[in-house]
Design a protein around this motif. Sequence first.
Motif, PDB file in Angstrom:
ATOM      1  N   GLU A 122       0.445  -1.471  -0.106  1.00  0.00           N
ATOM      2  CA  GLU A 122      -0.750  -0.262   0.498  1.00  0.00           C
ATOM      3  C   GLU A 122       1.010   1.429   0.119  1.00  0.00           C
ATOM      4  N   GLY A 123       2.493   1.416   0.139  1.00  0.00           N
ATOM      5  CA  GLY A 123       2.961   2.388   0.376  1.00  0.00           C
ATOM      6  C   GLY A 123       3.200   2.880   1.636  1.00  0.00           C
ATOM      7  N   TRP A 124       2.377   1.673   2.611  1.00  0.00           N
ATOM      8  CA  TRP A 124       2.756   2.211   3.637  1.00  0.00           C
ATOM      9  C   TRP A 124       4.710   2.170   4.464  1.00  0.00           C
ATOM     10  N   GLU A 125       4.890   3.105   5.382  1.00  0.00           N
ATOM     11  CA  GLU A 125       6.448   2.086   5.881  1.00  0.00           C
ATOM     12  C   GLU A 125       5.487   1.573   7.277  1.00  0.00           C
ATOM     13  N   LEU A 126       6.927   0.355   7.076  1.00  0.00           N
ATOM     14  CA  LEU A 126       6.670  -1.509   7.418  1.00  0.00           C
ATOM     15  C   LEU A 126       6.435  -0.645   8.974  1.00  0.00           C
ATOM     16  N   GLN A 127       7.615  -0.241   9.736  1.00  0.00           N
ATOM     17  CA  GLN A 127       7.238  -0.403  11.186  1.00  0.00           C
ATOM     18  C   GLN A 127       6.005   0.426  11.827  1.00  0.00           C
ATOM     19  N   PHE A 128       5.291   1.260  10.758  1.00  0.00           N
ATOM     20  CA  PHE A 128       3.999   1.889  11.450  1.00  0.00           C
ATOM     21  C   PHE A 128       3.221   0.134  10.845  1.00  0.00           C
ATOM     22  N   ALA A 129       3.281   0.701   9.623  1.00  0.00           N
ATOM     23  CA  ALA A 129       2.031  -0.639   8.898  1.00  0.00           C
ATOM     24  C   ALA A 129       2.627  -1.925  10.533  1.00  0.00           C
ATOM     25  N   THR A 130       3.021  -2.424  10.644  1.00  0.00           N
ATOM     26  CA  THR A 130       3.104  -3.260  11.023  1.00  0.00           C
ATOM     27  C   THR A 130       2.551  -3.074  12.528  1.00  0.00           C
ATOM     28  N   ASN A 131       3.594  -2.210  13.354  1.00  0.00           N
ATOM     29  CA  ASN A 131       3.568  -2.252  14.799  1.00  0.00           C
ATOM     30  C   ASN A 131       2.412  -1.701  15.198  1.00  0.00           C
ATOM     31  N   HIS A 132       1.861  -0.856  14.545  1.00  0.00           N
ATOM     32  CA  HIS A 132       0.278  -0.252  14.682  1.00  0.00           C
ATOM     33  C   HIS A 132      -0.738  -0.185  13.825  1.00  0.00           C
ATOM     34  N   PHE A 133      -0.758  -0.313  12.378  1.00  0.00           N
ATOM     35  CA  PHE A 133      -1.665  -0.765  11.417  1.00  0.00           C
ATOM     36  C   PHE A 133      -1.529  -2.132  11.610  1.00  0.00           C
ATOM     37  N   GLY A 134      -1.087  -2.847  12.145  1.00  0.00           N
ATOM     38  CA  GLY A 134      -1.339  -4.179  11.836  1.00  0.00           C
ATOM     39  C   GLY A 134      -2.522  -4.996  13.063  1.00  0.00           C
ATOM     40  N   HIS A 135      -2.152  -4.103  13.929  1.00  0.00           N
ATOM     41  CA  HIS A 135      -3.015  -4.716  16.007  1.00  0.00           C
ATOM     42  C   HIS A 135      -3.947  -3.897  15.561  1.00  0.00           C
ATOM     43  N   PHE A 136      -3.980  -2.653  15.093  1.00  0.00           N
ATOM     44  CA  PHE A 136      -5.431  -1.680  15.129  1.00  0.00           C
ATOM     45  C   PHE A 136      -5.988  -3.029  14.437  1.00  0.00           C
ATOM     46  N   THR A 137      -5.408  -3.219  13.053  1.00  0.00           N
ATOM     47  CA  THR A 137      -7.066  -3.621  12.752  1.00  0.00           C
ATOM     48  C   THR A 137      -7.408  -5.433  12.981  1.00  0.00           C
ATOM     49  N   LEU A 138      -6.332  -5.808  14.002  1.00  0.00           N
ATOM     50  CA  LEU A 138      -6.335  -6.942  14.481  1.00  0.00           C
ATOM     51  C   LEU A 138      -7.341  -6.759  15.688  1.00  0.00           C
ATOM     52  N   THR A 139      -7.464  -5.860  16.251  1.00  0.00           N
ATOM     53  CA  THR A 139      -8.350  -5.549  17.502  1.00  0.00           C
ATOM     54  C   THR A 139      -9.491  -5.286  17.457  1.00  0.00           C
ATOM     55  N   LEU A 140      -9.341  -4.170  16.540  1.00  0.00           N
ATOM     56  CA  LEU A 140     -11.188  -3.788  15.625  1.00  0.00           C
ATOM     57  C   LEU A 140     -11.985  -5.373  15.164  1.00  0.00           C
ATOM     58  N   GLY A 141     -11.535  -5.683  14.514  1.00  0.00           N
ATOM     59  CA  GLY A 141     -11.601  -7.106  13.726  1.00  0.00           C
ATOM     60  C   GLY A 141     -11.768  -8.194  15.080  1.00  0.00           C
ATOM     61  N   LEU A 142     -11.977  -8.212  15.903  1.00  0.00           N
ATOM     62  CA  LEU A 142     -11.788  -8.776  17.108  1.00  0.00           C
ATOM     63  C   LEU A 142     -12.980  -8.690  18.436  1.00  0.00           C
ATOM     64  N   PHE A 143     -13.023  -6.836  17.717  1.00  0.00           N
ATOM     65  CA  PHE A 143     -14.043  -6.605  18.838  1.00  0.00           C
ATOM     66  C   PHE A 143     -15.311  -6.994  19.242  1.00  0.00           C
ATOM     67  N   ASP A 144     -15.665  -7.773  18.679  1.00  0.00           N
ATOM     68  CA  ASP A 144     -16.996  -8.538  19.237  1.00  0.00           C
ATOM     69  C   ASP A 144     -16.810  -9.526  20.502  1.00  0.00           C
ATOM     70  N   SER A 145     -15.132 -10.173  19.340  1.00  0.00           N
ATOM     71  CA  SER A 145     -15.296 -11.090  20.588  1.00  0.00           C
ATOM     72  C   SER A 145     -14.255 -10.791  22.068  1.00  0.00           C
ATOM     73  N   LEU A 146     -13.650  -9.994  21.695  1.00  0.00           N
ATOM     74  CA  LEU A 146     -13.284  -8.477  23.146  1.00  0.00           C
ATOM     75  C   LEU A 146     -14.384  -8.684  24.123  1.00  0.00           C
ATOM     76  N   ARG A 147     -15.853  -7.834  23.212  1.00  0.00           N
ATOM     77  CA  ARG A 147     -16.393  -7.401  24.134  1.00  0.00           C
ATOM     78  C   ARG A 147     -17.102  -8.652  24.503  1.00  0.00           C
ATOM     79  N   ALA A 148     -17.385  -9.342  24.465  1.00  0.00           N
ATOM     80  CA  ALA A 148     -19.314 -10.823  24.774  1.00  0.00           C
ATOM     81  C   ALA A 148     -18.254 -10.384  25.806  1.00  0.00           C
TER      82      ALA A 148
END
Length: 314
Positions: A122-148
């Motif tokens: 996507e053109g994103w800098e690797l460290q920000f893409a891995t350390n933040h973006f990856g975990h942001f998408t993961l956490t939001l994707g698991l929101f309903d399971s975390l909320r349960a």
Amino acid sequence: MSERITTPFGFGSTALEVVEGVDLSGRRAVVTGGASGIGVETVRALAAAGAEVTIAARNVEAGEQVAAEVSAATGNKNVLVAPLELTSQDSVKEFARSWDGPLHLLINNAGVMATPLTRTAEGWELQFATNHFGHFTLTLGLFDSLRAEGARVVNVSSAGHLSSPVVFDDIHFERREYDRWQAYGQSKTANILFGVEAGKRWTSEGITMNALMPGGILTALQRHITPEELAERIRLRGGDKPLQLKTPEQGAATTLVLAVSPLVEGRSGLYFEDCDEALPNTPGASNGLAAYAIDPEAAAQLWKVSEETLKVQA
């Protein structure tokens, strides 16, 4: 202002010491990067306390080796492995889609450090893409399971956050000269800011999120650093006295404090070092918490930028 949290543990404590006497039976945990470094010791401690632990790993074979070793050592057969490549949004979303049922502990542990300038597809800098973006998408994707059933999210940050705030007008070094330590620093600042804003948005949902500095530990995280540069950074971090390094077992201890301690129940947006809530950073010091890493306006802006960039929402 709430009183600073301190625990019975400290610099030399290990993850297994933190979970001694803790019963996590019936609890389910995910540890990203659980196949190497402090991730292995995080998995080991959670499994020893009786949790079902899923190792989310880029290298599934390595994850399976760790799972087998931890199961043999702890007697816990519920140590599982699933593929996760944080630099691939498709991989992250597939992991979240495939998760079934509640999730009580999400340990956002995986990361990269001081990489040469590298961009994702996507053109994103690797460290920000891995350390933040990856975990942001993961956490939001698991929101309903975390909320349960209510959950804790733990983000492994770093004293490296002192190197840079999130530079919103050029996160991906498209106009400024690339500095790998500033790039790492802003990604680690993002790990802390994520919890600040999550505390506003999610505490009413029963989800809390906090961040930590594990300490100086020699692991594969340093693979992009020459031995000479590593020695110099250790010298600089130590100031007037040699920097004390931790073992991986000690490095995982603060993660486990945030994962299981009743002292942080219901709290979000905290940053811990050596098993205690960190003090504010003082000029010239190589530890403590930078004020910009808990700035509520920056936290809100980071969330907005992340949602817009990644096209995800909880």
